[in-house]
Design a protein around this motif. Structure first.
Motif, PDB file in Angstrom:
ATOM      1  N   GLU A 204     -90.040   6.686  45.034  1.00  0.00           N
ATOM      2  CA  GLU A 204     -91.240   6.513  44.210  1.00  0.00           C
ATOM      3  C   GLU A 204     -92.168   7.733  44.262  1.00  0.00           C
ATOM      4  OE1 GLU A 204     -93.065   2.979  45.722  1.00  0.00           O
ATOM      5  OE2 GLU A 204     -91.478   1.673  44.956  1.00  0.00           O
ATOM      6  N   LEU A 205     -91.916   8.640  45.184  1.00  0.00           N
ATOM      7  CA  LEU A 205     -92.788   9.803  45.368  1.00  0.00           C
ATOM      8  C   LEU A 205     -92.468  10.891  44.349  1.00  0.00           C
ATOM      9  CD1 LEU A 205     -92.663  10.069  49.252  1.00  0.00           C
ATOM     10  CD2 LEU A 205     -94.469   9.051  47.863  1.00  0.00           C
ATOM     11  N   ARG A 206     -93.544  11.517  43.843  1.00  0.00           N
ATOM     12  CA  ARG A 206     -93.420  12.650  42.925  1.00  0.00           C
ATOM     13  C   ARG A 206     -94.169  13.826  43.550  1.00  0.00           C
ATOM     14  NH1 ARG A 206     -94.941   8.012  39.966  1.00  0.00           N
ATOM     15  NH2 ARG A 206     -97.083   8.605  40.330  1.00  0.00           N
ATOM     16  N   GLU A 207     -93.617  15.022  43.393  1.00  0.00           N
ATOM     17  CA  GLU A 207     -94.287  16.191  43.953  1.00  0.00           C
ATOM     18  C   GLU A 207     -95.608  16.412  43.230  1.00  0.00           C
ATOM     19  OE1 GLU A 207     -93.260  20.482  43.183  1.00  0.00           O
ATOM     20  OE2 GLU A 207     -92.521  20.259  45.240  1.00  0.00           O
TER      21      GLU A 207
ATOM     22  N   ASP B  99     -84.684   4.826  58.259  1.00  0.00           N
ATOM     23  CA  ASP B  99     -85.082   6.238  58.217  1.00  0.00           C
ATOM     24  C   ASP B  99     -86.482   6.294  57.617  1.00  0.00           C
ATOM     25  OD1 ASP B  99     -85.245   8.989  58.141  1.00  0.00           O
ATOM     26  OD2 ASP B  99     -83.874   9.222  56.444  1.00  0.00           O
ATOM     27  N   VAL B 100     -87.492   6.310  58.474  1.00  0.00           N
ATOM     28  CA  VAL B 100     -88.879   6.268  58.008  1.00  0.00           C
ATOM     29  C   VAL B 100     -89.656   7.450  58.578  1.00  0.00           C
ATOM     30  CG1 VAL B 100     -88.952   3.762  57.729  1.00  0.00           C
ATOM     31  CG2 VAL B 100     -89.649   4.770  59.891  1.00  0.00           C
ATOM     32  N   GLU B 101     -90.723   7.788  57.874  1.00  0.00           N
ATOM     33  CA  GLU B 101     -91.626   8.820  58.388  1.00  0.00           C
ATOM     34  C   GLU B 101     -93.062   8.386  58.117  1.00  0.00           C
ATOM     35  OE1 GLU B 101     -92.014  12.807  56.403  1.00  0.00           O
ATOM     36  OE2 GLU B 101     -90.665  11.895  54.944  1.00  0.00           O
TER      37      GLU B 101
ATOM     38  N   ILE C  19     -93.048   5.974  54.996  1.00  0.00           N
ATOM     39  CA  ILE C  19     -92.176   6.219  53.854  1.00  0.00           C
ATOM     40  C   ILE C  19     -90.755   5.895  54.289  1.00  0.00           C
ATOM     41  CG2 ILE C  19     -91.266   7.958  52.281  1.00  0.00           C
ATOM     42  CD1 ILE C  19     -93.992   9.424  52.643  1.00  0.00           C
ATOM     43  N   SER C  20     -90.108   5.031  53.525  1.00  0.00           N
ATOM     44  CA  SER C  20     -88.735   4.645  53.809  1.00  0.00           C
ATOM     45  C   SER C  20     -87.794   5.493  52.965  1.00  0.00           C
ATOM     46  CB  SER C  20     -88.533   3.164  53.487  1.00  0.00           C
ATOM     47  OG  SER C  20     -87.178   2.823  53.606  1.00  0.00           O
ATOM     48  N   HIS C  21     -86.799   6.087  53.633  1.00  0.00           N
ATOM     49  CA  HIS C  21     -85.851   6.955  52.938  1.00  0.00           C
ATOM     50  C   HIS C  21     -84.520   6.260  52.654  1.00  0.00           C
ATOM     51  CE1 HIS C  21     -88.250  10.633  53.092  1.00  0.00           C
ATOM     52  NE2 HIS C  21     -88.690  10.177  54.244  1.00  0.00           N
ATOM     53  N   ASN C  22     -84.372   5.003  53.085  1.00  0.00           N
ATOM     54  CA  ASN C  22     -83.148   4.270  52.768  1.00  0.00           C
ATOM     55  C   ASN C  22     -83.452   2.781  52.585  1.00  0.00           C
ATOM     56  OD1 ASN C  22     -83.283   3.118  55.354  1.00  0.00           O
ATOM     57  ND2 ASN C  22     -81.909   4.639  56.235  1.00  0.00           N
ATOM     58  N   LEU C  23     -82.492   2.059  52.096  1.00  0.00           N
ATOM     59  CA  LEU C  23     -82.692   0.641  51.793  1.00  0.00           C
ATOM     60  C   LEU C  23     -82.967  -0.207  53.019  1.00  0.00           C
ATOM     61  CD1 LEU C  23     -79.941   0.059  49.080  1.00  0.00           C
ATOM     62  CD2 LEU C  23     -82.408   0.148  48.744  1.00  0.00           C
TER      63      LEU C  23
END
Length: 163
Positions: A6-9, A57-59, A49-53
């Motif tokens: 969902e993130l946009r630069e 993998d979160v940051e 922020i979740s990087h997988n389902l």
């Protein structure tokens, strides 16, 4: 939790060679102080922020938003990654804007804020984006102007703090 897809630069990534002292807390304090000193309405919360389902993998991130428009303005996620003595600061926008709902306007505005340039150019681009929205789909002119002005003010803060 925010989904990475969902993130946009919003702005190009910034790197600090001596970045061990750069943390989300330091960025929060600097952004909060600058917004407060400039009279810019800004609120913050910490999120992930979740990087997988699976969410394995979160940051961590810091989210900046307009306190009166939590659900109808874009939000901004600030992330910091450390590698060696370096700190890499990434600023992304996410969410939706009811006033700028037109996809073309969103892309135009996103591209404008991503570019480095003078503030007058960014203000002009934000106004142009709003005018496009008015022509293509109608909206409340005053609300749209207030929203685009807020994005311009936030961009100015980032120009001073994260550069």
């Amino acid at each position: 939790m925010i989904k990475a897809k969902e993130l946009r630069e919003m702005r190009p990534q910034v790197r600090y060679q001596d970045g061990l002292h750069i943390t989300l807390e330091v960025v929060y304090a600097s952004l909060y102080e600058e917004a407060h000193n400039q009279g810019i309405p800004a609120a913050f919360y910490y999120d992930k922020i979740s990087h997988n389902l699976l969410g394995t993998d979160v940051e961590d991130c810091l989210v900046l938003y307009h306190p009166d428009h939590l659900k109808d303005y874009y939000k901004v996620a600030i992330r910091i990654k450390h590698q060696g003595n370096y700190a890499f600061v990434t600023v992304n926008d996410f969410g939706k804007s009811t006033s700028m709902g037109n996809e073309g306007s969103k892309e135009y505005l996103k591209e404008t804020f991503r570019q480095k340039g003078n503030t007058a150019e960014k203000v002009g681009a934000a106004i142009g984006s709003g005018l496009r929205r008015l022509v293509k789909g109608g909206s409340n002119r005053q609300k749209l102007e207030e929203e685009t002005n807020w994005y311009t003010m936030v961009t100015d803060i980032f120009d001073r703090i994260i550069a």
